[in-house]
Design a protein around this motif. Structure first.
Motif, PDB file in Angstrom:
ATOM      1  N   PRO A 209      -7.510  -3.847  -2.329  1.00 41.82           N
ATOM      2  CA  PRO A 209      -7.002  -5.220  -2.483  1.00 41.82           C
ATOM      3  C   PRO A 209      -5.493  -5.243  -2.614  1.00 41.82           C
ATOM      4  O   PRO A 209      -4.892  -4.289  -3.100  1.00 41.82           O
ATOM      5  CB  PRO A 209      -7.668  -5.701  -3.782  1.00 41.82           C
ATOM      6  CG  PRO A 209      -8.208  -4.488  -4.455  1.00 41.82           C
ATOM      7  CD  PRO A 209      -8.142  -3.317  -3.529  1.00 41.82           C
ATOM      8  N   VAL A 210      -4.868  -6.317  -2.132  1.00 39.04           N
ATOM      9  CA  VAL A 210      -3.428  -6.515  -2.387  1.00 39.04           C
ATOM     10  C   VAL A 210      -3.272  -7.856  -3.104  1.00 39.04           C
ATOM     11  O   VAL A 210      -4.106  -8.749  -2.964  1.00 39.04           O
ATOM     12  CB  VAL A 210      -2.578  -6.489  -1.091  1.00 39.04           C
ATOM     13  CG1 VAL A 210      -2.636  -5.144  -0.400  1.00 39.04           C
ATOM     14  CG2 VAL A 210      -2.964  -7.580  -0.129  1.00 39.04           C
ATOM     15  N   THR A 211      -2.198  -7.970  -3.885  1.00 38.24           N
ATOM     16  CA  THR A 211      -1.963  -9.204  -4.634  1.00 38.24           C
ATOM     17  C   THR A 211      -1.168 -10.162  -3.748  1.00 38.24           C
ATOM     18  O   THR A 211      -0.154  -9.763  -3.187  1.00 38.24           O
ATOM     19  CB  THR A 211      -1.090  -8.891  -5.870  1.00 38.24           C
ATOM     20  OG1 THR A 211      -1.597  -7.694  -6.441  1.00 38.24           O
ATOM     21  CG2 THR A 211      -1.114  -9.995  -6.887  1.00 38.24           C
TER      22      THR A 211
ATOM     23  N   THR B 136      -7.528  -7.053   6.732  1.00 42.35           N
ATOM     24  CA  THR B 136      -8.128  -6.349   5.594  1.00 42.35           C
ATOM     25  C   THR B 136      -7.649  -4.900   5.586  1.00 42.35           C
ATOM     26  O   THR B 136      -7.258  -4.377   6.630  1.00 42.35           O
ATOM     27  CB  THR B 136      -9.668  -6.404   5.665  1.00 42.35           C
ATOM     28  OG1 THR B 136     -10.231  -5.673   4.582  1.00 42.35           O
ATOM     29  CG2 THR B 136     -10.200  -5.808   6.957  1.00 42.35           C
ATOM     30  N   VAL B 137      -7.694  -4.270   4.412  1.00 42.96           N
ATOM     31  CA  VAL B 137      -7.320  -2.837   4.295  1.00 42.96           C
ATOM     32  C   VAL B 137      -8.446  -2.092   3.614  1.00 42.96           C
ATOM     33  O   VAL B 137      -8.948  -2.549   2.573  1.00 42.96           O
ATOM     34  CB  VAL B 137      -6.082  -2.617   3.386  1.00 42.96           C
ATOM     35  CG1 VAL B 137      -5.479  -1.239   3.619  1.00 42.96           C
ATOM     36  CG2 VAL B 137      -5.073  -3.700   3.529  1.00 42.96           C
TER      37      VAL B 137
ATOM     38  N   VAL C 225       0.829  -1.213   0.000  1.00 43.49           N
ATOM     39  CA  VAL C 225       0.000   0.000   0.000  1.00 43.49           C
ATOM     40  C   VAL C 225       0.867   1.270   0.000  1.00 43.49           C
ATOM     41  O   VAL C 225       0.494   2.281  -0.584  1.00 43.49           O
ATOM     42  CB  VAL C 225      -0.973  -0.011   1.214  1.00 43.49           C
ATOM     43  CG1 VAL C 225      -1.812   1.254   1.264  1.00 43.49           C
ATOM     44  CG2 VAL C 225      -1.878  -1.237   1.163  1.00 43.49           C
ATOM     45  N   TYR C 226       2.023   1.195   0.650  1.00 48.99           N
ATOM     46  CA  TYR C 226       2.908   2.374   0.721  1.00 48.99           C
ATOM     47  C   TYR C 226       4.290   2.010   0.180  1.00 48.99           C
ATOM     48  O   TYR C 226       5.218   1.763   0.971  1.00 48.99           O
ATOM     49  CB  TYR C 226       3.070   2.846   2.173  1.00 48.99           C
ATOM     50  CG  TYR C 226       1.777   3.256   2.839  1.00 48.99           C
ATOM     51  CD1 TYR C 226       1.203   4.493   2.568  1.00 48.99           C
ATOM     52  CD2 TYR C 226       1.126   2.397   3.729  1.00 48.99           C
ATOM     53  CE1 TYR C 226       0.011   4.875   3.179  1.00 48.99           C
ATOM     54  CE2 TYR C 226      -0.058   2.775   4.341  1.00 48.99           C
ATOM     55  CZ  TYR C 226      -0.606   4.004   4.055  1.00 48.99           C
ATOM     56  OH  TYR C 226      -1.780   4.383   4.648  1.00 48.99           O
ATOM     57  N   PRO C 227       4.462   1.987  -1.135  1.00 48.15           N
ATOM     58  CA  PRO C 227       5.791   1.650  -1.664  1.00 48.15           C
ATOM     59  C   PRO C 227       6.862   2.624  -1.152  1.00 48.15           C
ATOM     60  O   PRO C 227       8.007   2.253  -0.991  1.00 48.15           O
ATOM     61  CB  PRO C 227       5.617   1.755  -3.181  1.00 48.15           C
ATOM     62  CG  PRO C 227       4.150   1.850  -3.426  1.00 48.15           C
ATOM     63  CD  PRO C 227       3.481   2.272  -2.171  1.00 48.15           C
TER      64      PRO C 227
ATOM     65  N   GLY D 276     -18.532  -6.682  -0.741  1.00 44.00           N
ATOM     66  CA  GLY D 276     -17.415  -7.188  -1.559  1.00 44.00           C
ATOM     67  C   GLY D 276     -16.048  -6.653  -1.149  1.00 44.00           C
ATOM     68  O   GLY D 276     -15.165  -6.456  -1.990  1.00 44.00           O
ATOM     69  N   ILE D 277     -15.841  -6.414   0.154  1.00 45.80           N
ATOM     70  CA  ILE D 277     -14.529  -5.933   0.630  1.00 45.80           C
ATOM     71  C   ILE D 277     -13.571  -7.129   0.683  1.00 45.80           C
ATOM     72  O   ILE D 277     -13.952  -8.226   1.075  1.00 45.80           O
ATOM     73  CB  ILE D 277     -14.665  -5.308   2.040  1.00 45.80           C
ATOM     74  CG1 ILE D 277     -15.758  -4.228   2.078  1.00 45.80           C
ATOM     75  CG2 ILE D 277     -13.317  -4.745   2.513  1.00 45.80           C
ATOM     76  CD1 ILE D 277     -15.489  -2.988   1.285  1.00 45.80           C
ATOM     77  N   ASN D 278     -12.309  -6.892   0.295  1.00 38.46           N
ATOM     78  CA  ASN D 278     -11.316  -7.982   0.269  1.00 38.46           C
ATOM     79  C   ASN D 278     -10.673  -8.183   1.633  1.00 38.46           C
ATOM     80  O   ASN D 278     -10.314  -7.217   2.304  1.00 38.46           O
ATOM     81  CB  ASN D 278     -10.183  -7.638  -0.718  1.00 38.46           C
ATOM     82  CG  ASN D 278     -10.723  -7.468  -2.117  1.00 38.46           C
ATOM     83  OD1 ASN D 278     -11.219  -6.410  -2.468  1.00 38.46           O
ATOM     84  ND2 ASN D 278     -10.658  -8.519  -2.896  1.00 38.46           N
ATOM     85  N   GLY D 279     -10.514  -9.457   1.995  1.00 37.29           N
ATOM     86  CA  GLY D 279      -9.820  -9.783   3.250  1.00 37.29           C
ATOM     87  C   GLY D 279      -8.927 -10.992   3.027  1.00 37.29           C
ATOM     88  O   GLY D 279      -9.018 -11.666   1.982  1.00 37.29           O
ATOM     89  N   TYR D 280      -8.073 -11.279   4.000  1.00 35.90           N
ATOM     90  CA  TYR D 280      -7.075 -12.357   3.857  1.00 35.90           C
ATOM     91  C   TYR D 280      -7.120 -13.207   5.118  1.00 35.90           C
ATOM     92  O   TYR D 280      -6.985 -12.682   6.229  1.00 35.90           O
ATOM     93  CB  TYR D 280      -5.683 -11.742   3.616  1.00 35.90           C
ATOM     94  CG  TYR D 280      -5.778 -10.799   2.444  1.00 35.90           C
ATOM     95  CD1 TYR D 280      -5.687 -11.274   1.145  1.00 35.90           C
ATOM     96  CD2 TYR D 280      -6.106  -9.454   2.648  1.00 35.90           C
ATOM     97  CE1 TYR D 280      -5.889 -10.425   0.065  1.00 35.90           C
ATOM     98  CE2 TYR D 280      -6.307  -8.605   1.576  1.00 35.90           C
ATOM     99  CZ  TYR D 280      -6.206  -9.098   0.285  1.00 35.90           C
ATOM    100  OH  TYR D 280      -6.433  -8.267  -0.777  1.00 35.90           O
TER     101      TYR D 280
END
Ligand SMILES: C[S@@+](CC[C@H](N)C(=O)[O-])C[C@H]1O[C@@H](n2cnc3c(N)ncnc32)[C@H](O)[C@@H]1O
Length: 457
Positions: A253-255, A290-291, A95-97, A271-275
């Motif tokens: 989302p993150v890959t 999640t973010v 998220v923060y390169p 539809g929020i992405n979580g891991y």
């Protein structure tokens, strides 16, 4: 280990779950993992250890050592952290390169796993506020943050509501929420007895309250990272839907790599992405993260004008201890002083209006009758000067030091203040007198355990 049947039944509908594999994983010994300090871990440390795939500094240990008798742990060379939760590192890097000048809140921070990770991730212009509402847990958090040694990582002990009053102040808020704890069953069997569907409901209601109270402090465009160590959808996917329904928050989302074994989930309504992390799919415990990004809402208020309390004349005393990048010295309790990064005094005055700051930067000590008396925090700071009078201890001496016992004057010590090190890592101060040493380890930091010297040395 008898797992709660209601939990197993509920998880049947959760992607990635398999009752038999999950139950089998709970018969295995949990992996032990550490995360190394990027500036403190000795060179080549961890070279032969398996890496945690999603965290550069994460390593698995072949077995669990007796950490208490490792001086490197006391000096902050590494933090013992469960591997799944190190995924925060991957999320941050995605998220923060380039993390520059962020104001970050770790709201539920004790004992400090996520906060030490955040402190290492952030750049020098960023400020980390680690909060823990429970007073004695805030003390442990303070110790762990002191070991980690960053002057831009401060600790407070407040209710989330107090922090919520700082409208739009933070760029990133991490909420590693108190939860029903099912993800840690394998590490702590007692959590099984405490688990119940009613407690899951109570935890979910508390999570909603905490998030509701703190979210005004997140600025427009800022990110919320929410995590639990619970498998229950009420505390995970349903909280994501609560967030998306109640606040202007959208999914980030993150890959993730397929071979990591992490399960990507989406919340049913928004539809929020979580891991999700399951112990039968990877080398780690149960975890969820999640973010979300705040699309609109509060913007940061300009910081109010303040009268500087920087003790310029004292800085001369400290220059011999700290690397001379730019720091300010502020008065602390008991005639001591604390070093904070230059440029952060306005934040200090602003924060003080809302929260009780338990630890602000590095407490550097204070003037004694004849000389400057250095504080323990200073010995653990990453900014400590390399050219200080230092004396290297062997394992026995280091452990005696950490037990706050006395020992013969070590070779190389000179009269006066000496920084004691183990494998080059600062542990604290001794004062060498004519015929003895004084051990300046704070009393409450000492190792209380009886050491079985024969097995250790
Ligand atoms: C999962 S633990 C945090 C672990 C920590 N982030 C780490 O990585 O080491 C949750 C923390 O929330 C704190 N807590 C409990 N009730 C709370 C509340 N009502 N508001 C905020 N924090 C609370 C607990 O004391 C606990 O330290």
């Amino acid at each position: 280990m008898e797992l709660p049947i209601q939990l197993l039944e509920e998880l049947e509908s959760v992607p990635g779950f398999s009752a038999s594999d999950f139950t089998e994983a709970h018969r295995q010994v949990p992996p032990t993992s550490i995360r190394m300090h990027p500036l403190k871990a000795p060179v080549h440390y961890g070279e032969n250890l398996d890496a945690v795939p999603w965290c550069n500094a994460g390593r698995y240990l072949p077995e669990r050592p007796l950490f208490t008798v490792d001086p490197l742990l006391h000096g902050g060379a590494y933090y013992v952290q469960e591997a799944s939760s190190m995924f925060l590192d991957y999320i941050l890097r995605s998220v923060y390169p380039e993390p520059e000048g962020l104001r970050v809140l770790d709201l539920c921070a004790a004992p400090g796993g996520k906060s030490t990770l955040l402190a290492s991730f952030l750049d020098e212009r960023s400020l980390l506020i680690s909060n823990e509402v429970i007073r004695n847990r805030a003390g442990i958090l303070g110790e762990n943050m002191t070991r980690w040694g960053y002057k831009n990582a401060w600790v407070c002990s407040n209710d989330p509501k107090d922090l919520g009053k700082m409208q739009g102040y933070f760029d990133l808020i991490v909420v590693d929420a108190p939860c029903s704890g099912s993800g840690l069953f394998r590490k702590d069997e007692r959590a099984i007895a405490e688990w119940s569907p009613e407690n899951v409901q109570l935890c979910a209601a508390r999570q909603q309250r905490i998030l509701h109270d703190v979210l005004p402090a997140l600025k427009e465009g800022g990110c919320l990272i929410y995590a639990t160590c619970s498998y229950s959808p009420e505390e995970d996917e349903q909280i994501m839907d609560f967030l998306a329904a109640q606040f202007p928050l959208e999914s980030v989302p993150v890959t993730v790599q397929d071979d990591w074994g992490i399960v990507r989930v989406t919340s049913a309504i928004h539809g929020i992405n979580g891991y999700r992390f399951f112990p039968h799919r990877l080398r780690g415990e149960g975890f969820f993260i999640t973010v979300l990004r705040k699309a609109s809402g509060e913007t940061a208020m300009p910081l109010p004008k303040f009268k500087s309390v920087h003790a310029r004349q004292m800085a001369v005393q400290i220059d011999r201890f700290l690397e001379q990048d730019s720091y300010l010295l502020l008065p602390a309790e008991n005639n001591q002083f604390m070093a904070i990064p230059a440029g952060m005094e306005a934040d200090y005055h602003y924060l003080k209006q809302f929260v009780y700051l338990r630890k602000t930067g590095i407490t550097v000590g204070g003037p004694g009758p004849k000389e400057w008396i250095p504080e323990h925090d200073l010995a653990l700071s990453v900014d400590l000067r390399k050219q200080l009078q230092t004396v290297e201890l062997d394992l026995e001496q280091a452990l005696l030091y950490l037990k706050k016992e006395t020992f013969a004057t070590p070779a190389g010590a000179v009269k006066g203040w000496n920084l004691v090190t183990y494998k080059g890592l600062g542990l604290g101060w001794i004062k060498v007198l004519d015929n003895r040493i004084n051990n300046y380890l704070p009393k409450n930091w000492r190792i209380r355990m009886d050491i079985d010297w024969e097995t250790i040395l």
